[in-house]
Motif scaffolding. Sequence first.
Motif, PDB file in Angstrom:
ATOM      1  N   ARG A 237       0.817  -1.210   0.000  1.00 61.18           N
ATOM      2  CA  ARG A 237       0.000   0.000   0.000  1.00 61.18           C
ATOM      3  C   ARG A 237       0.855   1.266   0.000  1.00 61.18           C
ATOM      4  NH1 ARG A 237      -1.628   2.918   4.225  1.00 61.18           N
ATOM      5  NH2 ARG A 237      -0.949   1.291   5.685  1.00 61.18           N
TER       6      ARG A 237
ATOM      7  N   ILE B  17       3.936   0.479  -3.593  1.00 61.40           N
ATOM      8  CA  ILE B  17       3.592   0.211  -4.986  1.00 61.40           C
ATOM      9  C   ILE B  17       2.556   1.225  -5.457  1.00 61.40           C
ATOM     10  CG2 ILE B  17       2.824  -1.535  -6.637  1.00 61.40           C
ATOM     11  CD1 ILE B  17       3.724  -3.668  -4.683  1.00 61.40           C
ATOM     12  N   LYS B  18       3.055   2.380  -5.834  1.00 62.70           N
ATOM     13  CA  LYS B  18       2.228   3.479  -6.316  1.00 62.70           C
ATOM     14  C   LYS B  18       2.805   3.989  -7.630  1.00 62.70           C
ATOM     15  CE  LYS B  18       1.158   5.258  -1.657  1.00 62.70           C
ATOM     16  NZ  LYS B  18      -0.297   5.410  -1.723  1.00 62.70           N
ATOM     17  N   ARG B  19       1.971   4.636  -8.429  1.00 59.81           N
ATOM     18  CA  ARG B  19       2.462   5.221  -9.679  1.00 59.81           C
ATOM     19  C   ARG B  19       3.552   6.253  -9.404  1.00 59.81           C
ATOM     20  NH1 ARG B  19      -3.122   6.624 -12.930  1.00 59.81           N
ATOM     21  NH2 ARG B  19      -4.308   4.814 -12.215  1.00 59.81           N
ATOM     22  N   SER B  20       3.378   7.011  -8.321  1.00 59.51           N
ATOM     23  CA  SER B  20       4.337   8.082  -8.019  1.00 59.51           C
ATOM     24  C   SER B  20       5.690   7.552  -7.574  1.00 59.51           C
ATOM     25  CB  SER B  20       3.760   8.999  -6.934  1.00 59.51           C
ATOM     26  OG  SER B  20       3.383   8.237  -5.798  1.00 59.51           O
ATOM     27  N   ASN B  21       5.766   6.282  -7.179  1.00 61.74           N
ATOM     28  CA  ASN B  21       7.032   5.683  -6.742  1.00 61.74           C
ATOM     29  C   ASN B  21       7.731   4.899  -7.844  1.00 61.74           C
ATOM     30  OD1 ASN B  21       6.691   6.593  -4.161  1.00 61.74           O
ATOM     31  ND2 ASN B  21       5.941   4.675  -3.328  1.00 61.74           N
TER      32      ASN B  21
ATOM     33  N   LEU C  92      -2.444   0.621 -10.822  1.00 62.93           N
ATOM     34  CA  LEU C  92      -1.770   0.927  -9.562  1.00 62.93           C
ATOM     35  C   LEU C  92      -2.408   2.126  -8.870  1.00 62.93           C
ATOM     36  CD1 LEU C  92       1.983   0.518 -10.594  1.00 62.93           C
ATOM     37  CD2 LEU C  92       0.483  -1.172  -9.529  1.00 62.93           C
ATOM     38  N   ASP C  93      -2.177   2.203  -7.569  1.00 60.16           N
ATOM     39  CA  ASP C  93      -2.673   3.306  -6.748  1.00 60.16           C
ATOM     40  C   ASP C  93      -2.099   4.620  -7.275  1.00 60.16           C
ATOM     41  OD1 ASP C  93      -3.400   5.097  -4.799  1.00 60.16           O
ATOM     42  OD2 ASP C  93      -2.621   3.922  -3.125  1.00 60.16           O
ATOM     43  N   SER C  94      -2.958   5.594  -7.502  1.00 54.07           N
ATOM     44  CA  SER C  94      -2.510   6.876  -8.054  1.00 54.07           C
ATOM     45  C   SER C  94      -2.343   7.959  -6.993  1.00 54.07           C
ATOM     46  CB  SER C  94      -3.522   7.375  -9.106  1.00 54.07           C
ATOM     47  OG  SER C  94      -4.795   7.552  -8.508  1.00 54.07           O
ATOM     48  N   SER C  95      -2.560   7.628  -5.713  1.00 56.98           N
ATOM     49  CA  SER C  95      -2.406   8.633  -4.659  1.00 56.98           C
ATOM     50  C   SER C  95      -0.934   8.981  -4.485  1.00 56.98           C
ATOM     51  CB  SER C  95      -2.979   8.114  -3.346  1.00 56.98           C
ATOM     52  OG  SER C  95      -2.298   6.939  -2.923  1.00 56.98           O
TER      53      SER C  95
ATOM     54  N   SER D 153       2.840   9.798  -2.920  1.00 54.86           N
ATOM     55  CA  SER D 153       3.657   9.102  -1.924  1.00 54.86           C
ATOM     56  C   SER D 153       3.613   9.838  -0.601  1.00 54.86           C
ATOM     57  CB  SER D 153       5.114   9.028  -2.400  1.00 54.86           C
ATOM     58  OG  SER D 153       5.198   8.317  -3.601  1.00 54.86           O
TER      59      SER D 153
END
Length: 252
Positions: free
Chosen positions: A28, A31-35, A61-64, A66
């Motif tokens: 959670r 693994i994000k788009r921003s990372n 992937l989660d777009s929130s 980091s």
Amino acid sequence: MSQVQFMNALSQKEDLNEVSQKLKDIARLAIKRSNLRLAVTCGDDQVSRNEGIVGKFISHLDSSPSIGDIAQTHFTPSYRNSFFPLPYGINFTAQCLRGVPYTHEDGSKLQILASLMSNLYLHREIREKNGAYGGGAGYSSTGGVFSFYSYRDPSPQKTLSTYKDSVRWALDRTDFTDQELAEAKLSLFQRMDTPVSAAEEGMVLFTEGITDEMRQKRREQLLAVSSADVKDVASRYLLDKESSHCILGDQE
């Protein structure tokens, strides 16, 4: 080795619910788009297809954004001695000291110093005299760590003393000859300029941020290293400096 011990401990757990939840928490947060950064190796005719596949993967992937505070942990170097008892009749040893970043001008000097120490002193003392299968010194230009090592070593304590003695040996020499310096530089260039596979092309830039211009500057710095430079970095970075030691082998 600590990771092996950790995995062994996990394998003995009967209830893995806690482990499962921690993995979900890691996913959670991480693994994000921003990372995410991606490197794709392919032929020109496959670029469009792969872009489509990668894009579809990223879209799920989660777009929130980091959580910045988690990634911005301040790093403080620590120096510790480690021993891992293993059922061997011989030992493996290492000593590591802090060096400099890739772009620092002293990095090339430390690389040359490691090569000279290995070929002119450590090989003779660790292998020929102490009876180990091998040993030497190395400098990780990207990691900035100067290291000594020996493997299949019957006399680990003596080898640790040899690491220390090698620094004094480098400082006490009158000078390193032009031929010795040239051979050390050639051995480094041989490793630097070895052919790479298609999958490795561009990966130094991708993983380490090292550009072709930075690599070329490092080549020029290596060529310019003198005997006085080698002695200077031995004194400033290795003589009586904090370090970490590790031995793998027999309990006794």
